[in-house]
Scaffold this motif. Structure first.
Motif, short mmCIF file in Angstrom:
data_model
loop_
_atom_site.label_atom_id
_atom_site.label_comp_id
_atom_site.label_asym_id
_atom_site.label_seq_id
_atom_site.Cartn_x
_atom_site.Cartn_y
_atom_site.Cartn_z
N MET A 98 18.00 21.00 36.32
CA MET A 98 18.45 21.61 37.56
C MET A 98 18.67 20.58 38.66
N GLY A 99 18.46 19.31 38.37
CA GLY A 99 18.69 18.27 39.37
C GLY A 99 17.47 18.01 40.23
N GLY A 100 17.47 16.89 40.89
CA GLY A 100 16.33 16.48 41.71
C GLY A 100 16.12 17.31 42.96
N SER A 101 17.16 18.00 43.43
CA SER A 101 17.03 18.76 44.68
C SER A 101 16.10 19.97 44.55
N VAL A 102 15.76 20.38 43.33
CA VAL A 102 14.90 21.55 43.16
C VAL A 102 13.42 21.24 43.37
N SER A 103 13.09 19.99 43.55
CA SER A 103 11.69 19.62 43.77
C SER A 103 11.24 20.17 45.13
N ASP A 104 10.46 21.24 45.08
CA ASP A 104 10.01 21.89 46.32
C ASP A 104 8.49 21.93 46.43
N LYS A 105 7.80 21.34 45.46
CA LYS A 105 6.34 21.27 45.42
C LYS A 105 5.70 22.66 45.24
N VAL A 106 6.51 23.67 44.92
CA VAL A 106 5.99 25.00 44.61
C VAL A 106 6.24 25.29 43.13
N TYR A 107 7.51 25.29 42.75
CA TYR A 107 7.89 25.55 41.37
C TYR A 107 8.14 24.27 40.58
N PHE A 108 8.58 23.26 41.26
CA PHE A 108 8.84 21.94 40.67
C PHE A 108 8.28 20.86 41.58
N PRO A 109 7.91 19.74 41.07
CA PRO A 109 7.85 19.38 39.66
C PRO A 109 6.58 19.88 39.00
N LEU A 110 6.67 20.07 37.71
CA LEU A 110 5.47 20.38 36.91
C LEU A 110 4.75 19.09 36.53
N SER A 111 5.54 18.04 36.30
CA SER A 111 4.99 16.73 35.95
C SER A 111 4.67 15.94 37.21
N ASP A 112 3.88 14.89 37.04
CA ASP A 112 3.52 14.04 38.17
C ASP A 112 4.64 13.09 38.57
#
Length: 137
Positions: A98-112
């Motif tokens: 889904m691209g890097g813009s989905v990193s919202d610290k709620v649903y993504f990222p799952l990994s560190d």
């Protein structure tokens, strides 16, 4: 006085799963999916209309709304159009990114660590695979 609160919101929907008879649940899901303003606190557009861009925060929020509805038994009948959309958005490897813009610290990222595309792709694939399993069962 006289203030009415719309029931198409995260808290009400999350509490309703398993509480409705099949006919009522079917009508409830139809109403939620066709609701003009989406699900309050989760997604602010009609769920019947798919997000125009898959690699976007909007699409991630859309998935959150669909994940919420997937807890309803009738969802497997009502959300088939979502499964088709997800299938069309697989990459050449048969996975999702889904691209890097989905990193919202709620649903993504799952990994560190998301600096590697492979990690982001693994996280997106994990989330979407779980959603597909929830809808398909």
């Amino acid at each position: 006085g006289g203030r009415l609160i719309d029931f198409v919101q995260f808290y009400v929907i999350s509490l309703m799963s398993g509480c409705l008879d099949p006919k009522t649940e079917s009508a409830f899901l139809d109403h939620v999916i066709d609701h003009e303003s989406g699900i309050y606190y989760t997604y602010d557009s009609k769920l019947k209309l798919l997000p125009p861009v898959f690699e976007s925060k909007q699409a991630s929020h859309y998935l959150a709304a669909i994940e919420l509805l997937s807890a309803f038994p009738q969802a497997k009948y009502k959300l088939r159009f979502v499964l088709d959309w997800l299938d069309k958005n697989k990459n050449a490897n048969g996975r999702w990114d889904m691209g890097g813009s989905v990193s919202d610290k709620v649903y993504f990222p799952l990994s560190d660590y998301w600096r590697k595309r492979e990690m982001r792709e693994a996280d997106c694939t994990e989330r979407i695979s779980n959603l597909i399993a929830a809808i398909s069962n």
